[in-house]
Design an enzyme around this catalytic site. Structure first.
Site, PDB file in Angstrom:
ATOM      1  N   GLN A 132       0.870  -1.191   0.000  1.00 46.75           N
ATOM      2  CA  GLN A 132       0.000   0.000   0.000  1.00 46.75           C
ATOM      3  C   GLN A 132       0.901   1.233   0.000  1.00 46.75           C
ATOM      4  O   GLN A 132       1.597   1.490   0.974  1.00 46.75           O
ATOM      5  CB  GLN A 132      -0.851  -0.024   1.267  1.00 46.75           C
ATOM      6  CG  GLN A 132      -1.684   1.206   1.516  1.00 46.75           C
ATOM      7  CD  GLN A 132      -2.128   1.278   2.982  1.00 46.75           C
ATOM      8  OE1 GLN A 132      -1.535   0.639   3.849  1.00 46.75           O
ATOM      9  NE2 GLN A 132      -3.152   2.046   3.255  1.00 46.75           N
ATOM     10  N   SER A 135       1.872   6.859   1.991  1.00 45.18           N
ATOM     11  CA  SER A 135       2.733   7.853   2.649  1.00 45.18           C
ATOM     12  C   SER A 135       3.892   8.276   1.758  1.00 45.18           C
ATOM     13  O   SER A 135       4.407   7.486   0.960  1.00 45.18           O
ATOM     14  CB  SER A 135       3.306   7.275   3.945  1.00 45.18           C
ATOM     15  OG  SER A 135       2.277   6.795   4.755  1.00 45.18           O
ATOM     16  N   SER A 167       4.753  -1.069   3.714  1.00 46.52           N
ATOM     17  CA  SER A 167       4.860  -2.382   4.371  1.00 46.52           C
ATOM     18  C   SER A 167       4.945  -3.488   3.326  1.00 46.52           C
ATOM     19  O   SER A 167       4.202  -3.464   2.333  1.00 46.52           O
ATOM     20  CB  SER A 167       3.628  -2.658   5.247  1.00 46.52           C
ATOM     21  OG  SER A 167       3.582  -1.772   6.318  1.00 46.52           O
ATOM     22  N   GLU A 250      -8.540  -1.163   7.056  1.00 45.50           N
ATOM     23  CA  GLU A 250      -7.184  -1.261   7.607  1.00 45.50           C
ATOM     24  C   GLU A 250      -7.240  -1.171   9.131  1.00 45.50           C
ATOM     25  O   GLU A 250      -6.648  -1.972   9.841  1.00 45.50           O
ATOM     26  CB  GLU A 250      -6.311  -0.142   7.038  1.00 45.50           C
ATOM     27  CG  GLU A 250      -4.907  -0.140   7.638  1.00 45.50           C
ATOM     28  CD  GLU A 250      -3.950   0.810   6.940  1.00 45.50           C
ATOM     29  OE1 GLU A 250      -4.384   1.550   6.040  1.00 45.50           O
ATOM     30  OE2 GLU A 250      -2.762   0.805   7.305  1.00 45.50           O
ATOM     31  N   SER A 372      -1.557   7.995  12.918  1.00 51.35           N
ATOM     32  CA  SER A 372      -0.995   8.090  14.274  1.00 51.35           C
ATOM     33  C   SER A 372      -2.105   8.224  15.324  1.00 51.35           C
ATOM     34  O   SER A 372      -3.235   8.635  15.023  1.00 51.35           O
ATOM     35  CB  SER A 372      -0.045   9.284  14.369  1.00 51.35           C
ATOM     36  OG  SER A 372      -0.795  10.476  14.419  1.00 51.35           O
ATOM     37  N   GLU A 374      -2.397  10.394  17.646  1.00 53.26           N
ATOM     38  CA  GLU A 374      -2.860  11.785  17.789  1.00 53.26           C
ATOM     39  C   GLU A 374      -3.914  12.089  16.718  1.00 53.26           C
ATOM     40  O   GLU A 374      -4.948  12.705  17.004  1.00 53.26           O
ATOM     41  CB  GLU A 374      -1.690  12.771  17.640  1.00 53.26           C
ATOM     42  CG  GLU A 374      -0.677  12.743  18.774  1.00 53.26           C
ATOM     43  CD  GLU A 374       0.333  11.598  18.656  1.00 53.26           C
ATOM     44  OE1 GLU A 374       0.310  10.870  17.640  1.00 53.26           O
ATOM     45  OE2 GLU A 374       1.122  11.406  19.600  1.00 53.26           O
TER      46      GLU A 374
HETATM   47  C1  FAD Z   1       5.415  -0.008  10.797  1.00 51.53           C
HETATM   48  C2  FAD Z   1       4.798   0.973   9.851  1.00 51.53           C
HETATM   49  C3  FAD Z   1       4.150   0.506   8.722  1.00 51.53           C
HETATM   50  C4  FAD Z   1       3.633   1.412   7.806  1.00 51.53           C
HETATM   51  N1  FAD Z   1       3.080   0.927   6.652  1.00 51.53           N
HETATM   52  C5  FAD Z   1       2.653   1.804   5.708  1.00 51.53           C
HETATM   53  C6  FAD Z   1       2.184   1.315   4.458  1.00 51.53           C
HETATM   54  O1  FAD Z   1       2.136   0.109   4.200  1.00 51.53           O
HETATM   55  N2  FAD Z   1       1.816   2.220   3.538  1.00 51.53           N
HETATM   56  C7  FAD Z   1       1.838   3.555   3.770  1.00 51.53           C
HETATM   57  O2  FAD Z   1       1.452   4.324   2.896  1.00 51.53           O
HETATM   58  N3  FAD Z   1       2.289   4.059   4.950  1.00 51.53           N
HETATM   59  C8  FAD Z   1       2.703   3.207   5.916  1.00 51.53           C
HETATM   60  N4  FAD Z   1       3.186   3.683   7.100  1.00 51.53           N
HETATM   61  C9  FAD Z   1       3.283   5.122   7.303  1.00 51.53           C
HETATM   62  C10 FAD Z   1       2.274   5.676   8.291  1.00 51.53           C
HETATM   63  O3  FAD Z   1       0.973   5.663   7.731  1.00 51.53           O
HETATM   64  C11 FAD Z   1       2.719   7.097   8.650  1.00 51.53           C
HETATM   65  O4  FAD Z   1       3.955   6.974   9.324  1.00 51.53           O
HETATM   66  C12 FAD Z   1       1.723   7.811   9.521  1.00 51.53           C
HETATM   67  O5  FAD Z   1       0.546   8.093   8.822  1.00 51.53           O
HETATM   68  C13 FAD Z   1       2.308   9.127  10.094  1.00 51.53           C
HETATM   69  O6  FAD Z   1       2.838   9.891   9.064  1.00 51.53           O
HETATM   70  P1  FAD Z   1       4.333  10.458   9.154  1.00 51.53           P
HETATM   71  O7  FAD Z   1       5.246   9.333   9.496  1.00 51.53           O
HETATM   72  O8  FAD Z   1       4.609  11.215   7.926  1.00 51.53           O
HETATM   73  O9  FAD Z   1       4.336  11.426  10.406  1.00 51.53           O
HETATM   74  P2  FAD Z   1       3.808  12.924  10.445  1.00 51.53           P
HETATM   75  O10 FAD Z   1       2.515  13.028   9.720  1.00 51.53           O
HETATM   76  O11 FAD Z   1       4.915  13.813  10.013  1.00 51.53           O
HETATM   77  O12 FAD Z   1       3.551  13.102  11.987  1.00 51.53           O
HETATM   78  C14 FAD Z   1       4.613  13.339  12.912  1.00 51.53           C
HETATM   79  C15 FAD Z   1       3.996  13.542  14.286  1.00 51.53           C
HETATM   80  O13 FAD Z   1       3.101  14.662  14.264  1.00 51.53           O
HETATM   81  C16 FAD Z   1       1.802  14.279  14.707  1.00 51.53           C
HETATM   82  N5  FAD Z   1       0.787  14.964  13.917  1.00 51.53           N
HETATM   83  C17 FAD Z   1       0.765  15.118  12.590  1.00 51.53           C
HETATM   84  N6  FAD Z   1      -0.358  15.783  12.218  1.00 51.53           N
HETATM   85  C18 FAD Z   1      -1.064  16.026  13.345  1.00 51.53           C
HETATM   86  C19 FAD Z   1      -2.306  16.656  13.629  1.00 51.53           C
HETATM   87  N7  FAD Z   1      -3.070  17.161  12.649  1.00 51.53           N
HETATM   88  N8  FAD Z   1      -2.716  16.702  14.913  1.00 51.53           N
HETATM   89  C20 FAD Z   1      -1.962  16.182  15.928  1.00 51.53           C
HETATM   90  N9  FAD Z   1      -0.767  15.576  15.713  1.00 51.53           N
HETATM   91  C21 FAD Z   1      -0.321  15.488  14.443  1.00 51.53           C
HETATM   92  C22 FAD Z   1       1.714  12.780  14.469  1.00 51.53           C
HETATM   93  O14 FAD Z   1       0.806  12.173  15.376  1.00 51.53           O
HETATM   94  C23 FAD Z   1       3.149  12.347  14.744  1.00 51.53           C
HETATM   95  O15 FAD Z   1       3.335  12.155  16.118  1.00 51.53           O
HETATM   96  C24 FAD Z   1       3.703   2.802   8.042  1.00 51.53           C
HETATM   97  C25 FAD Z   1       4.324   3.272   9.210  1.00 51.53           C
HETATM   98  C26 FAD Z   1       4.884   2.378  10.101  1.00 51.53           C
HETATM   99  C27 FAD Z   1       5.567   2.918  11.319  1.00 51.53           C
END
Ligand code: FAD
Length: 392
Positions: A132, A135, A167, A250, A372, A374
């Protein structure tokens, strides 16, 4: 070769559960999957895919819960829930590709049945699995800002950009990608979902080494990748609706799968701790009890969600409740294992302890993957409770 599981199981969930339980107990060929060796990502996925293939070939047990047209045997989400339950309580893994199957297959089936008919049967049978790609480096929580672009050229789309945290990306054969087909300003209105083959020219997959040592995730680069337009999931610029439909699966089905596994793991932890020299550490009984309650709470909530999905209801933002409970239960269980297993948790090289350690690392991501914690709370505040926005 065992006999085909009866088609009547579609209408009789309890008979399906009983029959499946008997099959899992009485099939010695399945014992190889019960071994608790600690395996790296690729080996684990390959093992789990073999389990899916064996269940499909010997009775078609894991094909219930999916429509005939996509290679299933009929039934609904509850059949899939029973499968995860029974596998786990029989000491077998819930196959890892099933998470991506739960995430992607319902949306592909609903929005582009022709793609599901073409590709899902191989996924159900463990012959291939998908990744998928949502991100990006600058777009995780704020998916509507994603920049990977697909431009229409005749009968094709041409995709350029980068995805992150995919993933199973290192070994998946197909990817379901959320891409921008509208202007950058169009936000969620200018997104589309498209499925493509990983071996298309211009796709580069780079595995990401995790702290646990696994390379469960990958970066994926698209350099003018040509994809036939009939690989769209839904229609052009409908990607956001497809993604919202998909995310409820999901979050909700992952919660059920995790609860099924956690219920077994908490009893395994109890046995492990009780067998330690010196017996149960102080506070162990109370903490094991609290952990068990968290898991059972998740399961109680999740059972309602699975029933609603099975009835064709839109769970939508309410699936965030399941996701928040899942993260708490998952991290609680693994923190408990870390605390109760003491130095063995950190230092033991036994496969069993290594597995606990690797799972502890992975459990850190429970508050991140699939949205996340949050962001889930914000969804609940906005969409369920209707609370006013907080002042910055
Ligand atoms: C083990 C694992 C598997 C994954 N698998 C996939 C996958 O298969 N496909 C895929 O597309 N993605 C995948 N992801 C990605 C995952 O969906 C993202 O990491 C997640 O959505 C957070 O995005 P980011 O890492 O860019 O963090 P950011 O969006 O940059 O967030 C950073 C921090 O800011 C906080 N934050 C951000 N916006 C807000 C808000 N509006 N209000 C309050 N707090 C906020 C977040 O909670 C977090 O603590 C995976 C991630 C992990 C760790």
């Amino acid at each position: 070769m065992t006999a085909e599981a009866p088609a009547s199981y579609v209408d009789d969930l309890q008979a399906y559960r009983d029959g499946l339980r008997r099959h899992l107990e009485s099939t010695p060929e399945l014992d190889q999957f019960r071994r608790r060796d600690h395996l790296g990502t690729e080996d684990r996925i390959a093992r789990d895919a073999r389990l899916m293939a064996m269940l499909a070939a010997n009775g078609g047990w894991n094909l219930f819960g999916w429509p005939d047209k996509v290679g299933g045997r009929g039934g609904d989400e509850r059949h899939r829930g029973v499968l995860y339950d029974e596998l786990s309580s029989a000491g077998l893994p819930v196959p890892e590709p099933q998470l991506l199957l739960e995430t992607l297959c319902p949306a592909v089936t609903r929005f582009s049945p022709h793609l599901a008919e073409r590709h899902a049967p191989a996924f159900l049978r463990g012959e291939e699995w998908w990744g998928q790609c949502f991100s990006e480096p600058e777009a995780g929580s704020d998916l509507a800002s994603l920049r990977t672009r697909a431009r229409r050229e005749g009968d094709n789309y041409v995709i350029s950009g980068q995805k992150l945290w995919t993933s199973h990306g290192a070994t998946a054969t197909r990817l379901v990608c959320l891409v921008r087909t509208g202007t950058p300003e169009s936000r969620h209105r200018g997104l589309s979902m498209i499925m493509l083959d990983v071996d298309s020219p211009g796709v580069t997959v780079r595995p990401i080494a995790l702290a646990s040592g696994d390379n469960e995730l990958a970066e994926v680069y698209f350099d003018d990748v040509v994809v036939p337009a009939d690989q769209l999931v839904g229609s052009e610029n409908q990607g956001w609706s497809v993604a919202m439909f998909l995310l409820q699966y999901e979050r909700a089905m992952y919660a059920w799968q995790s609860a099924a596994v956690a219920l077994r793991r908490v009893t395994e932890l109890r046995d492990l701790v009780a067998g330690q020299s010196g017996g149960l550490p102080d506070g162990a009984v109370r903490r094991l009890g609290a952990c068990y309650l968290d898991i059972v709470t998740l399961r109680a909530r999740s059972s309602e969600t699975v029933r609603r999905l099975a009835a064709g209801e839109t769970v939508g933002p309410e699936a965030s409740v399941d996701k928040v409970l899942l993260a708490a239960a998952e991290q609680g269980l693994h923190d408990l294992a870390r605390d109760l297993l003491g130095s063995d948790f950190l230092l033991s090289v036994s496969p069993r302890l290594q597995a606990w350690r690797a799972e502890w690392w992975y459990s850190r991501s429970a508050t991140i993957l699939g949205g996340s914690a949050e962001v889930q709370r914000t969804i609940l505040a906005d969409h369920i409770l209707g609370l006013p926005k907080e002042k910055a």
